[in-house]
Design an enzyme around this catalytic site. Structure first.
Site, PDB file in Angstrom:
ATOM      1  CB  SER A 147      -0.891  -0.010   1.250  1.00  0.00           C
ATOM      2  OG  SER A 147      -1.514   1.233   1.471  1.00  0.00           O
ATOM      3  CE1 TYR A 160      -4.786  -1.743   4.563  1.00  0.00           C
ATOM      4  CE2 TYR A 160      -3.696   0.331   4.061  1.00  0.00           C
ATOM      5  CZ  TYR A 160      -4.271  -0.848   3.632  1.00  0.00           C
ATOM      6  OH  TYR A 160      -4.329  -1.147   2.302  1.00  0.00           O
TER       7      TYR A 160
END
Length: 262
Positions: A147, A160
Site C-alpha cells: 500500500s 493498517y
C-alpha cells in the site's frame, strides 16, 4: 524466446487470497487471461460461492476454497488440497486484507492486532506454506499487496500502516532468504482504487474524493484494471531478476508534493 512469450502464465497455477471480488478478482482475471489456472480463497462459503459465480460469468474456471488465512492449520490444509486437486502453486498473491479506520487513541489493542493478523501475519503464514513446494519445483513468484501506507502515514490508519510497512519488509526478507532458490518476492502498492469499498468516498463533492484527485498527477482514481499489467509482469518470467521490489501503481501520488495553493 519472443519477449511477449516471457509474459505468458500458461501452465502456471496461481493462488490469490481473498479474490472473490475487488483487486484480487481483477488480478486473478488478468492471470487467467495470461494462461494461468486460478485458485482463490475467502473466509466464508457464501463469499467463495459468489466468487465462483463471478469467475464463471467471465468464462474462467476457478477453484475456490474456504480458508481463514490467519489460521496456520487451515492454510496448510488448503495448500495440501490445492496440490492434490490442481497442482503445486507457482504464483502466490497475498491479497486478503482489512482496514479499521479508528483514531489511534480510540483504537483497542484487540482491533490493532486483528488488522496486523490479516494484513501481515497471514502473508507470512501463506508464503511459508507455499515456499517448500516452490523450492522443489525450482521456481516461484510471491506478490504481496502492499500500500502507499507502506511508505506514508495518515490519520486513523495506524494499524493498517504498521501492517503494510511490515509487509514491505517481509517482502524484502523473503526475497533475501529464498532468491537463491529462484523464488522472487515482490510487492504491488496500489494507490486509491475504484472498488466497492471506496464507492462512498468517490462521490463528487466529497472532500476526500477532491483531496485524492488533487494529490494524484493522473487526476483520477485508479481502476482495478490498472493493476493487471504490473501483476502479470511480477508473476511472469519477464521479472525473473526483479526481487524485493515494491511497484507502486498510484498514478504518481508518491512522487508528487501537491499543487501550489493559488
Amino acid at each position: 524466446m519472443n519477449i511477449l512469450d516471457t509474459f505468458s502464465l500458461k501452465g502456471k497455477i496461481a493462488l490469490i487470497t481473498g479474490a472473490s471480488y475487488g483487486i484480487g478478482f481483477a488480478i486473478a482475471k488478468s492471470y487467467a487471461e495470461a494462461g494461468a489456472t486460478i485458485c482463490f480463497n475467502d473466509i466464508k462459503q457464501e463469499f467463495v460461492d459468489k466468487g465462483l459465480a463471478a469467475y464463471q460469468e467471465e468464462g474462467i474456471r476457478a477453484y475456490g476454497y474456504v480458508c481463514d488465512v490467519t489460521r496456520e492449520d487451515q492454510v496448510n490444509a488448503m495448500i495440501a488440497q490445492i496440490e492434490k486437486e490442481v497442482g503445486v502453486v507457482d504464483i502466490l498473491v497475498n491479497n486478503a486484507g482489512i482496514i479499521k479506520r479508528i483514531p489511534m487513541v480510540e483504537m483497542s489493542a484487540e482491533d490493532f492486532r486483528a488488522v496486523i493478523d490479516v494484513d501481515l501475519n497471514a502473508p507470512f503464514i501463506v508464503s511459508k506454506a507455499v515456499i517448500p513446494g516452490m523450492i522443489k519445483k525450482g521456481h516461484g513468484k510471491i506478490i504481496n499487496i502492499c500500500s502507499m501506507m507502506s511508505e506514508l502515514g495518515r490519520e486513523t490508519v495506524s494499524a493498517y500502516a504498521a501492517a503494510k510497512g511490515g509487509l514491505k519488509m517481509l517482502t524484502k526478507n523473503i526475497a533475501s532468504e529464498y532468491g537463491e532458490f529462484n523464488i522472487q518476492c515482490n510487492g504491488i502498492g496500489p494507490g486509491y482504487i475504484e472498488t466497492p469499498q471506496t464507492a462512498p468516498l468517490r462521490v463528487k463533492g466529497n472532500p476526500f474524493n477532491d483531496f485524492i484527485i488533487s494529490k494524484t498527477p493522473a487526476a483520477r482514481w485508479g481502476k482495478t484494471e490498472d493493476l493487471a499489467g504490473p501483476a502479470v509482469f511480477l508473476a511472469s518470467d519477464a521479472s525473473d531478476f526483479v526481487n524485493g521490489h515494491i511497484l507502486y501503481v498510484d498514478g504518481g501520488i508518491l512522487a508528487y508534493i501537491g499543487k501550489q495553493p493559488n
